[in-house]
Design a protein around this motif. Structure first.
Motif, PDB file in Angstrom:
ATOM      1  N   HIS A  75       0.847  -1.209   0.000  1.00  0.00           N
ATOM      2  CA  HIS A  75       0.000   0.000   0.000  1.00  0.00           C
ATOM      3  C   HIS A  75       0.876   1.250   0.000  1.00  0.00           C
ATOM      4  O   HIS A  75       1.593   1.514   0.957  1.00  0.00           O
ATOM      5  CB  HIS A  75      -0.899  -0.004   1.260  1.00  0.00           C
ATOM      6  CG  HIS A  75      -1.796   1.194   1.402  1.00  0.00           C
ATOM      7  ND1 HIS A  75      -3.149   1.077   1.643  1.00  0.00           N
ATOM      8  CD2 HIS A  75      -1.555   2.534   1.351  1.00  0.00           C
ATOM      9  CE1 HIS A  75      -3.697   2.279   1.743  1.00  0.00           C
ATOM     10  NE2 HIS A  75      -2.738   3.179   1.569  1.00  0.00           N
ATOM     11  N   HIS A  77       1.231   5.422  -2.267  1.00  0.00           N
ATOM     12  CA  HIS A  77       0.628   6.361  -3.204  1.00  0.00           C
ATOM     13  C   HIS A  77       1.689   6.940  -4.127  1.00  0.00           C
ATOM     14  O   HIS A  77       2.541   7.711  -3.680  1.00  0.00           O
ATOM     15  CB  HIS A  77      -0.077   7.488  -2.442  1.00  0.00           C
ATOM     16  CG  HIS A  77      -1.215   7.001  -1.586  1.00  0.00           C
ATOM     17  ND1 HIS A  77      -2.530   7.108  -1.978  1.00  0.00           N
ATOM     18  CD2 HIS A  77      -1.227   6.373  -0.390  1.00  0.00           C
ATOM     19  CE1 HIS A  77      -3.315   6.586  -1.043  1.00  0.00           C
ATOM     20  NE2 HIS A  77      -2.549   6.123  -0.066  1.00  0.00           N
ATOM     21  N   HIS A 230      -9.345   2.635   1.546  1.00  0.00           N
ATOM     22  CA  HIS A 230      -8.938   2.918   2.928  1.00  0.00           C
ATOM     23  C   HIS A 230     -10.142   2.746   3.859  1.00  0.00           C
ATOM     24  O   HIS A 230     -11.260   3.079   3.483  1.00  0.00           O
ATOM     25  CB  HIS A 230      -8.455   4.363   3.056  1.00  0.00           C
ATOM     26  CG  HIS A 230      -7.244   4.689   2.240  1.00  0.00           C
ATOM     27  ND1 HIS A 230      -7.303   5.029   0.917  1.00  0.00           N
ATOM     28  CD2 HIS A 230      -5.929   4.738   2.583  1.00  0.00           C
ATOM     29  CE1 HIS A 230      -6.069   5.271   0.471  1.00  0.00           C
ATOM     30  NE2 HIS A 230      -5.213   5.113   1.460  1.00  0.00           N
ATOM     31  N   HIS A 269      -5.086   0.419   6.490  1.00  0.00           N
ATOM     32  CA  HIS A 269      -5.151   0.899   7.888  1.00  0.00           C
ATOM     33  C   HIS A 269      -5.952   0.029   8.851  1.00  0.00           C
ATOM     34  O   HIS A 269      -5.355  -0.553   9.757  1.00  0.00           O
ATOM     35  CB  HIS A 269      -5.571   2.368   7.951  1.00  0.00           C
ATOM     36  CG  HIS A 269      -4.684   3.219   7.112  1.00  0.00           C
ATOM     37  ND1 HIS A 269      -3.325   3.274   7.320  1.00  0.00           N
ATOM     38  CD2 HIS A 269      -4.922   3.981   6.020  1.00  0.00           C
ATOM     39  CE1 HIS A 269      -2.769   4.041   6.406  1.00  0.00           C
ATOM     40  NE2 HIS A 269      -3.721   4.487   5.596  1.00  0.00           N
ATOM     41  N   ASP A 320       2.830   2.992   2.898  1.00  0.00           N
ATOM     42  CA  ASP A 320       1.892   4.099   2.729  1.00  0.00           C
ATOM     43  C   ASP A 320       2.591   5.434   2.464  1.00  0.00           C
ATOM     44  O   ASP A 320       2.177   6.474   2.969  1.00  0.00           O
ATOM     45  CB  ASP A 320       0.927   4.228   3.924  1.00  0.00           C
ATOM     46  CG  ASP A 320      -0.239   5.175   3.641  1.00  0.00           C
ATOM     47  OD1 ASP A 320      -0.588   5.347   2.456  1.00  0.00           O
ATOM     48  OD2 ASP A 320      -0.783   5.751   4.602  1.00  0.00           O
TER      49      ASP A 320
HETATM   50 ZN   LIG Z   1      -3.044   5.242   1.782  1.00  0.00          ZN
END
Ligand SMILES: [Zn+2]
Length: 429
Positions: A75, A77, A230, A269, A320
């Motif tokens: 995970h 971005h 998420h 998360h 993340d």
């Molecule tokens: Zn994220």
């Protein structure tokens, strides 16, 4: 046909390691080798036995370093490479102040392409050979992401985010547009080389019911694609989700209602879960993803790995980026270890290194291709040096076991401890 033998201490996990003393969960050879032909592993194990299977192979000597499967990040971005290390109060503040303005820039194909170069260098510099990323809402960003990964021969998963409300104008699509663009990208990239598509509604706060409906249709119609979103990261976020979807049983219930949850679903998360939500995950096979550096950085909360495991749920672990603070899966383990410590849960170094290799591959259902050094797997490998800095070398003098060496690597190590990274047998550093 090109053959290469990589010499070093070879370590690969066969199953989840219960912790100290569980030495049957992995294969470890002090005098080891990995034989690679045309990007795939032919054999790994004791050097003498591996050599017998080799023809006129080129030899690459990494002794005395440790050769492991490449790390997997489940995970992060892509459009947040320049958001990393931005000061912010909490999740929603940080999104609005830094992340959304930055993601606007990915409407530009040239910017996306330049960022993709840096993003992939960041991954392989830190020993990561597979990652699951969110792109921006713009198809241009997903095109750049996939094109660069494909060029490098990597196994990568990703998708353009679907978001149609509660964000700046330039970051919004519509339910129809998000459906059409996602479908185009699936047609072009899913199954192209080692690329996989992830249908990516960002989260309930930025998708209308109509858009979640469209995401559900994509999930139904494209059963081999992943789905990522998420959930339950932050208490204000949860309250807002409930406000927007008052009829849902809880936050995860929103995604459940639109048919987004299955064994290919990755849920970032999962910190503040209700008992019902945990039950839904166990039932659907959707996997929670633990993002320790991000959870600490944004003050989101502590991921309760043991409670999930008690219900038979396997979690992924991830950086993340850019809520997370390091590309390094070693540093991710370091912070993850501390998050679990705060809850009296122990992460043994065997468990830790299994998690970022075989464990994450298993969560993705891609173990046949990545996560181990088993014959037939892609030759995605990382070479680790536990004495990479003067301070690590000093500490290393007192290391007496493999477990101690791994623990030193995950606490003190980062990209400097990555002596080399191989993607399909090709050196990246
Ligand atoms: Zn994220």
């Amino acid at each position: 046909m090109s053959e290469t033998i990589f010499l070093g201490r070879v370590l690969s996990f066969d199953r989840r390691c219960a912790g100290a003393g569980d030495e049957t969960a992995f294969t470890y050879e002090e005098d080891g080798a990995v034989l690679v032909r045309d990007g795939r592993i032919i054999a790994a194990g004791a050097a003498e036995a591996v050599r017998r299977q080799a023809g006129a192979a080129q030899v690459v000597d990494h002794r005395p370093h440790l050769i492991m499967p490449g790390f997997i990040d489940t995970h992060l971005h892509f459009p947040q490479v320049q958001v990393l290390a931005s000061w912010g109060a909490d999740l929603l503040d940080w999104l609005n102040t830094y992340t959304f303005p930055e993601e606007l820039r990915f409407a530009d194909a040239a910017h996306s392409a330049r960022m993709a170069g840096g993003f992939y260098d960041g991954l392989t510099n830190h020993g990561t050979t597979t990652a699951v990323a969110y792109c921006s809402v713009h198809s241009e960003s997903a095109e750049a992401y996939f094109a660069e990964g494909h060029k490098r021969g990597m196994c990568m998963i990703g998708g353009k985010v679907m978001m149609d409300c509660h964000a700046p104008e330039g970051l919004l699509d519509t339910p129809q547009k998000s459906y059409d663009e996602s479908l185009d990208l699936i047609g072009k990239w899913h199954g192209t080389g080692r690329m996989h598509y992830a249908i990516s509604p960002r989260f309930a706060l930025t998708s209308s019911p109509e858009q979640l409906e469209a995401a559900g249709a994509l999930v139904r119609e494209n059963p081999t694609c992943f789905m990522q979103t998420h959930v339950d990261e932050n208490v204000d976020e949860i309250a807002r989700a409930k406000e927007l979807y008052p009829s849902a049983k809880d936050y995860l219930g929103i995604y459940e209602d639109y048919g987004l949850l299955n064994e290919r679903a990755l849920l970032g998360h999962c910190i503040h879960l209700t008992e019902r939500e945990v039950g839904v995950m166990a039932e659907t096979g959707a996997a929670p993803v633990f993002c320790p550096t991000s959870n600490l950085f944004l003050g989101s909360g502590l991921f309760d790995e043991a409670s999930l495991r008690a219900k038979g749920i396997e979690s992924g672990i991830a950086t993340d980026i850019g809520g997370g603070t390091s590309y390094s899966m070693l540093q991710t383990l370091n912070e993850g270890y501390k998050v679990l410590q705060l809850q009296q849960q122990q992460m043994h170094p065997y468990t830790a290194f299994d998690w970022i290799t075989r464990g994450n591959a298993e969560v993705l259902g891609l173990r046949d291709d990545i996560g181990t050094l088993e014959a037939g797997s892609a030759a995605d490998m990382v070479v680790l040096d536990a004495g990479a800095t003067p301070e690590m070398r000093l500490r290393q003098e007192r290391v007496e076991s493999l477990a101690e060496e791994l623990f030193l690597l995950m606490i003190m190590g980062d990209d400097r401890a990555v002596a080399q990274t191989y993607v399909a047998g090709v050196a990246q550093k």
